[in-house]
Design an enzyme around this catalytic site. Structure first.
Site, mmCIF file in Angstrom:
data_model
loop_
_atom_site.group_PDB
_atom_site.id
_atom_site.type_symbol
_atom_site.label_atom_id
_atom_site.label_comp_id
_atom_site.label_asym_id
_atom_site.label_seq_id
_atom_site.Cartn_x
_atom_site.Cartn_y
_atom_site.Cartn_z
ATOM 1 C CG HIS A 89 28.515 40.218 51.550
ATOM 2 N ND1 HIS A 89 29.242 39.644 50.535
ATOM 3 C CD2 HIS A 89 28.953 39.654 52.700
ATOM 4 C CE1 HIS A 89 30.088 38.775 51.057
ATOM 5 N NE2 HIS A 89 29.932 38.750 52.365
ATOM 6 C CG ASP A 127 39.623 38.833 51.431
ATOM 7 O OD1 ASP A 127 39.629 38.744 52.672
ATOM 8 O OD2 ASP A 127 38.861 38.161 50.707
ATOM 9 N NE ARG A 176 40.373 35.468 58.346
ATOM 10 C CZ ARG A 176 39.203 35.972 57.939
ATOM 11 N NH1 ARG A 176 39.114 36.614 56.790
ATOM 12 N NH2 ARG A 176 38.135 35.821 58.672
ATOM 13 C CB SER A 178 37.645 39.459 55.030
ATOM 14 O OG SER A 178 37.230 38.618 53.983
ATOM 15 C CE LYS A 213 35.848 39.504 50.515
ATOM 16 N NZ LYS A 213 35.807 38.072 50.816
HETATM 17 N N1 URA Z 1 33.225 35.972 54.157
HETATM 18 C C1 URA Z 1 34.288 36.721 53.762
HETATM 19 O O1 URA Z 1 34.326 37.220 52.641
HETATM 20 N N2 URA Z 1 35.296 36.903 54.613
HETATM 21 C C2 URA Z 1 35.295 36.402 55.862
HETATM 22 O O2 URA Z 1 36.242 36.633 56.575
HETATM 23 C C3 URA Z 1 34.190 35.620 56.271
HETATM 24 C C4 URA Z 1 33.163 35.423 55.402
#
Ligand code: URA
Ligand code: CA
Length: 436
Positions: A82, A161, A168, A183, A187
């Protein structure tokens, strides 16, 4: 429990208990809190921070707000990767197939572009026919068959999220270490991989601009992963300039294919970062003992074309027209290709990666509203890197556009994003630190 107290405690710099965090997030997901209340709580988190215990509680609560995927019926160690978000950051499309070509199992759910940063799903969809919305059976079938699948979030993954991120994005509460760490990791943890390699970007084109903040974020995420039994490594990489030369979806897919078909030198920054991330992926997968051993394997997979074959096979499984991967020029067929010239002779001194990312979005490569439609052919192809000599008769970039007005809006942004200097700028490191 009075949920208003949860907000007020955080406002006053106190800790929220495990029960308070669970109740608050659950109430939000169940529609029992107003957006304004959750936004106020998140703003308080931005300003006051969270303890490690609070971040862990928030992450676990978010992770369990929806489906948690079980990949244990797939053979081997499933590895995920990621990036926290960058510009010209095409690493997944290169690294995931290379790792699979070395015997790794890459089961990854990717995201779309966010603000100025690109997203792998949008890049994949630049190949006509590709469908990234797959069932869990389909996802596993593709992983079994090709060793690599990159798809969109399937099912009801971390609904907390989705709802929090939407707020956000519009309340100035993206930039917060506890909120970003929870966040991303909620995931990753819900998506079921055994091992996770994080590419934490730092610099003007990243969500975290300073090295210190990026390292704090990396440490939090590595702790969250390892505490839950997922082998997690974070590599902190530079995002003060675009990583690759292409910014825009089809252009980035084309660049990834060029890397995988040996048309880009191994010393190129994009290739170097891919090799480093891929090496950690092979290491946490137990396929390579050392980073050197891993890089030898990855280089062999690249040079032999086996990495490209994996990308092609995955795109075919996703329904994509592989004539576009075999002839990648077809991915960059914008109507207008306009070279941009520097104002004077000198060195490419600095590039504002964030500004270029926004300019690409203005051309149609990104979204300003959730339902904006992406134009896969548009974007920016850089011709010069930081430190290269430039001269007024030589373009430093080419704009790919399909709309005159958007072209006119993006052109001054691109010109304004580069600074031409008399002195050659200092080289920046590609990798600043690794947190294991
Ligand atoms: N990517 C995400 O999935 N969440 C965040 O808060 C920032 C970048
Ligand atoms: Ca469910």
């Amino acid at each position: 429990m009075v949920l208003l107290d949860v907000i007020e405690k955080k406002r006053d710099g106190l800790e929220n208990s495990t029960e308070e965090i669970r109740a608050f997030v659950k109430a939000f997901v169940d529609g029992e809190l107003q957006d304004a209340q959750v936004s106020a709580w998140m703003m308080a988190i931005c300003c006051r921070g969270m303890s490690e215990r609070e971040i862990a509680d928030l992450t676990l609560t978010m992770m369990h707000s929806g489906d948690v995927i079980d990949l244990s019926d797939l053979p081997g160690i499933k590895v995920d990767k990621h990036s926290t978000g960058g510009v010209g950051d095409t690493t997944t499309l290169v690294v995931a197939p290379l790792v699979a070509a070395c015997g790794g199992t890459v089961a990854k759910m990717s995201g779309r572009g966010l603000a100025h940063s690109g997203g792998t799903l949008d890049k994949l969809e630049s190949v006509p026919g590709v469908c990234i919305e797959r069932s869990m059976e389909d996802f596993k079938h593709i992983v079994r068959k090709t060793g690599v699948a990159v798809i969109g979030q399937s099912g009801d993954l971390v609904p907390a999220d989705k709802k929090m991120y939407a707020l956000r994005d519009v309340t100035g509460t993206v930039k917060s270490i506890p909120l970003i760490a929870s966040s991303i990791m909620s995931k990753k943890l819900a998506a079921g991989a055994d091992a996770i390699v994080l590419d934490v970007k730092t610099g003007n084109g990243a969500f975290m601009n300073t090295f210190e903040d990026s390292r704090k974020l990396a440490r939090e995420m590595v702790k969250l992963g390892n505490n839950l039994g997922r082998k997690t490594v974070a590599v902190i990489t530079d995002m003060n300039r675009p990583l690759g030369m292409a910014i825009g979806n089809g252009l980035e897919m084309k660049e990834a294919i060029e890397v995988l078909t040996g048309k880009v030198p191994l010393s190129d920054p994009l290739v170097r970062v891919c090799m480093i991330l891929g090496s950690y992926m092979l290491k946490v997968s137990g396929i390579a003992e050392t980073l050197d051993d891993a890089e030898t394997k990855l280089t062999e997979a690249l040079v032999s074309g086996r990495g490209y074959e994996k990308l092609r096979a995955m795109i075919e499984e996703l329904g994509g027209d592989t004539s576009f991967t075999d002839e990648p020029e077809k991915l960059a067929d914008a109507a207008l290709c306009v070279p941009i010239y520097p104002e004077k002779e000198g060195y490419m001194g600095s590039i504002d990666a964030r500004e270029l990312g926004i300019a690409a979005a203005v051309l149609g490569a990104g979204r300003f509203k959730k339902d904006d439609v992406i134009d896969p052919a548009v974007g920016i192809l850089m011709k010069k890197r930081c430190g290269d000599r430039v001269a007024p008769e030589e373009p430093f970039a080419v704009i790919y556009a399909n709309d005159e007005d958007k072209l006119k809006a993006a052109e001054p942004m691109i010109k304004g994003a580069v600074v031409i200097t008399d002195e050659k700028p200092e080289d920046l490191p590609l990798v600043y630190d690794v947190i294991e």
